[in-house]
Design a protein around this motif. Structure first.
Motif, PDB file in Angstrom:
ATOM      1  N   GLY A   8       0.816  -1.205   0.000  1.00 13.99           N
ATOM      2  CA  GLY A   8       0.000   0.000   0.000  1.00 13.99           C
ATOM      3  C   GLY A   8       0.851   1.256   0.000  1.00 13.99           C
TER       4      GLY A   8
ATOM      5  N   ASN B  77     -15.252  -2.776  -1.491  1.00 17.13           N
ATOM      6  CA  ASN B  77     -16.224  -3.223  -0.500  1.00 17.13           C
ATOM      7  C   ASN B  77     -17.588  -2.609  -0.808  1.00 17.13           C
TER       8      ASN B  77
ATOM      9  N   VAL C 263     -19.174   0.038   1.858  1.00 20.64           N
ATOM     10  CA  VAL C 263     -18.393   1.161   2.374  1.00 20.64           C
ATOM     11  C   VAL C 263     -18.272   2.211   1.271  1.00 20.64           C
TER      12      VAL C 263
ATOM     13  N   VAL D 165     -14.296   6.543   1.911  1.00 24.25           N
ATOM     14  CA  VAL D 165     -13.719   5.886   3.081  1.00 24.25           C
ATOM     15  C   VAL D 165     -12.654   4.890   2.648  1.00 24.25           C
TER      16      VAL D 165
ATOM     17  N   GLU E 264      -8.865   5.375   3.823  1.00 29.87           N
ATOM     18  CA  GLU E 264      -8.343   4.354   4.712  1.00 29.87           C
ATOM     19  C   GLU E 264      -6.844   4.108   4.514  1.00 29.87           C
ATOM     20  N   VAL E 265      -6.433   4.015   3.237  1.00 32.55           N
ATOM     21  CA  VAL E 265      -5.029   3.699   2.961  1.00 32.55           C
ATOM     22  C   VAL E 265      -4.154   4.912   3.276  1.00 32.55           C
TER      23      VAL E 265
ATOM     24  N   ARG F 128      -3.761   4.972   6.952  1.00 32.38           N
ATOM     25  CA  ARG F 128      -2.922   3.862   7.393  1.00 32.38           C
ATOM     26  C   ARG F 128      -1.441   4.166   7.187  1.00 32.38           C
ATOM     27  N   HIS F 129      -1.087   4.682   5.997  1.00 31.88           N
ATOM     28  CA  HIS F 129       0.340   4.791   5.681  1.00 31.88           C
ATOM     29  C   HIS F 129       0.885   6.209   5.786  1.00 31.88           C
TER      30      HIS F 129
ATOM     31  N   ILE G  98      -6.850   4.330  -5.369  1.00 34.35           N
ATOM     32  CA  ILE G  98      -6.480   3.748  -4.078  1.00 34.35           C
ATOM     33  C   ILE G  98      -5.059   3.194  -4.132  1.00 34.35           C
ATOM     34  N   ALA G  99      -4.758   2.484  -5.224  1.00 33.35           N
ATOM     35  CA  ALA G  99      -3.444   1.856  -5.343  1.00 33.35           C
ATOM     36  C   ALA G  99      -2.346   2.917  -5.387  1.00 33.35           C
TER      37      ALA G  99
END
Lengths: 309, 342
Positions: B100, B115, B118, B122, B126-127, B130-131, B178-179
């Protein structure tokens, strides 16, 4: 998806893209639209709604105080006074006003049904989430426990709990709740396991999202649909089981509490010459359970992903 | 034996270097070797393709690089080095921190990789949280910008939408956003266009090309579609039955395929300039006909160039003279196209 547009309350003019604020349509909202179009769902919802309203408003609706046996003198071993101007549905076998007792009985069924289902749901969900989320040994241990609980017929389990804990409202709630624990645990674990194998979980893993977050933020929300349905259906079962426990003499022993099941028991001896005494509470139990079941089944169909367009 | 003769070509250090990778799955019917002897490297900014049909082991290879294979049932051996560090020696925790942030993956099916319950905002945020240790608010703003960058107009307004409200192409754009959210240095795209309409495929490939070329991101493209390879990749590795059968830079591979399997793949593409009515030339048989590599070449049963040796002896991947410096060129065949012995 286009088929849904006309049913949007805001009309086709506010379709996504041209409105000032585009609000996402969640799956629950989609389910709501489908629910409203199903006659069975509407029927179930009306019954459930009526039941809840009656239960909440029982003190306002009831013509007399609950459990007042002030007309006990009118009850003879041979007969119970039937409908009259003072008592629309007549008296019950204890000499109380039948209508009052039925209304308060609804209140009692609702309290016990909701509390025991919440109990079964929360304990069962906790077990199911830890089994499905942690896997491995926790999963094995939890599921063996659940298997043991499931191997005992639920009414028998409830009877045993009620017998051990004595006769009180609380023990009835616990008895019925415990009997529901394995159903919820198994259901939630199963749907979490199947969701865990889905692509979006792999994709979240590819982003380095932590396992805890994946389980609680992604897997769990996707697994809740069947649980919501089961909770609705469990309310029906709980209401029947409350009555059944009372019928078996294991219910709440407080005579001041109106309870449909105990009214049935009392009506038993007089059923031959006065079936009215059993029919009223019996019909109440049946209609309420039917309402929750209809609503639950409709909810199941509305939440079913295969029905999604 | 499988290492390349790269000593002559001075090249920047590889970002990803896979050597002698093998993946064995322990199944109820015994062990299955899904990938073996796979070696390739990817330099920063390079676009490398792993080509092969279903079951050739290309997806398993990419999952092994990402560290997403189930640890209990899959045994990964060999070495996978990222920026000099051995990924296989890392703890799960260390690898999760890389995923990620340093390396990201785009999956084949955009319909199922998001998902459903969701909102997309979001899932992007999220990613970032997280990072990049962003707050929810920062992540939200950044998510809107990211959506705009992948060509979703009005991105910040659409953060509240759910995946089922988006078309397949839009979803793949979201997955790309996202990626690429944390600007990874390595992006693995596993058949990113297979599940999309043809018209959308081109858009998505163009978007991918734009995004990775702007940032110098290294791209590993997993595909069975040689058209995708032609448009996007510098170096190609063709896989069959879990092994690399031919490695070559894009141009010589298309101009002069050496391995009969590569030749078959190229001939099975419908061509506009072919005379009408001329039948397509599929590769005979199916990958299910593949033998294991234990007794001869796994492609032999389907191969037009088969000679006796092919079914008795296993060909090794032999380094070839490199037509273009800095590229890997290798072949696993006894009787390659253009040099037929009989």
């Amino acid at each position: 998806m286009t088929a849904q547009l006309p049913t949007l309350p805001t009309g086709p003019a506010a379709g996504p893209g041209d409105g000032a604020t585009v609000v996402g349509e969640s799956l629950l909202r989609g389910a709501w639209h489908r629910l409203r179009r199903s006659p069975l769902a509407v029927a179930g919802a009306v019954i459930v709604l009526l039941f809840v309203l009656v239960a909440l408003a029982a003190p306002l609706l009831a013509p007399y105080e609950p459990a007042s046996t002030q007309w006990a003198g009118d009850v003879t071993p041979q007969s119970v006074p039937g409908p009259s101007a003072d008592h629309v549905l007549g008296l019950d076998s204890f000499g109380s006003d039948m209508l009052t007792q039925l209304l308060y009985g609804a209140r009692q069924s609702l309290i016990v049904g909701v509390v025991s289902t919440l109990l079964g749901l929360s304990v069962g969900a906790a077990l199911g989430i830890s089994a499905g989320g942690l896997g491995g040994k926790v999963d094995t241990a939890v599921m063996r426990l659940v298997d043991i609980l499931l191997s005992i017929p639920s009414l028998l389990l409830a009877v045993s709990v009620a017998a051990v804990m004595g006769q009180s409202q609380l023990s009835v709630m616990i008895a019925i709740g415990v009997a529901q624990v394995p159903i919820f645990a198994r259901l939630l674990r199963g749907s979490m396991l199947s969701q865990s194998r889905s692509d979006y979980v792999l994709a979240a893993g590819a982003l380095g999202i932590r396992r805890r977050r994946i389980v609680l933020g992604h897997v769990l929300p996707n697994s809740l649909g069947p649980t919501i349905v089961q909770a609705t259906l469990s309310l029906a079962t709980a209401i029947i089981e409350v009555a059944a426990l009372s019928f078996l003499g294991l219910g709440d022993s407080d005579p001041a509490v109106a309870e449909w099941g105990r009214m049935l028991v009392a009506a038993q001896e007089r059923f031959g010459n006065d079936p009215r005494l059993a029919v009223y509470p019996g019909v109440c139990i049946a209609i309420t359970a039917l309402g929750f079941t209809l609503f639950g089944e409709a909810l199941r169909e509305a939440l079913d992903p295969r029905q999604r367009r | 034996m499988t290492t390349m003769t790269s000593a002559t070509t001075p090249e920047p250090a590889a970002l990803l270097d896979v050597r002698d990778l093998s993946v064995v799955f322990h199944g109820s019917h015994g062990d299955v070797e899904a990938v073996s002897e796979v070696s390739f490297s990817v330099r920063p900014g390079e676009h490398v393709a792993l080509v092969g049909e279903s079951g050739s082991g290309k997806s398993v290879t990419s999952l092994a690089v990402m560290g997403l294979l189930p640890t209990r049932s899959a045994k990964v051996e060999g070495s996978i080095r990222y920026d000099g560090d051995d990924l296989l020696a890392m703890t799960d925790h260390e690898r999760r921190d890389l995923r990620g942030a340093e390396m990201a993956m785009i999956f084949q099916d955009p319909m199922t990789s998001l998902n459903p319950v969701v909102p997309i905002g979001v899932q992007i945020g999220e990613v970032l949280q997280r990072h990049k240790a962003m707050t929810g608010r920062q992540a939200r703003n950044e998510s809107g910008d990211l959506l705009a960058r992948v060509g979703i107009a009005d991105g910040s307004r659409r953060l509240g939408e759910y995946p089922h409200q988006l078309s397949g192409g839009m979803r793949q754009r979201v997955l790309i956003a996202i990626a690429l959210a944390c600007e990874p240095r390595l992006l693995i795209a596993d058949e990113p266009t297979t599940a999309l309409d043809v018209t959308i495929q081109a858009q998505i490939l163009e978007l991918l090309r734009e995004l990775v070329s702007g940032t110098g991101t290294a791209l590993v493209m997993i595909t069975h579609d040689l058209g995708v390879v032609a448009g996007l990749c510098d170096q190609v590795h063709v896989m069959y039955a879990g092994r690399v059968v031919e490695s070559a830079p894009r141009r010589p591979l298309f101009a002069r395929p050496r391995h009969p399997y590569t030749g078959g793949l190229l001939r099975s593409i419908p061509r506009l300039d072919a005379p009408r009515g001329e039948p397509l030339t599929p590769i005979p048989g199916s990958p299910n006909d593949a033998l294991s590599w234990a007794a001869g070449c796994a492609f032999a049963p389907r191969c037009g160039n088969r000679i006796d040796r092919c079914t008795s002896q296993t060909p090794e991947l032999a380094a070839q003279h490199a037509y273009e410096p800095g590229y890997e060129q290798a072949l696993r065949c006894f009787n390659p196209i253009g040099e037929e012995t009989s």
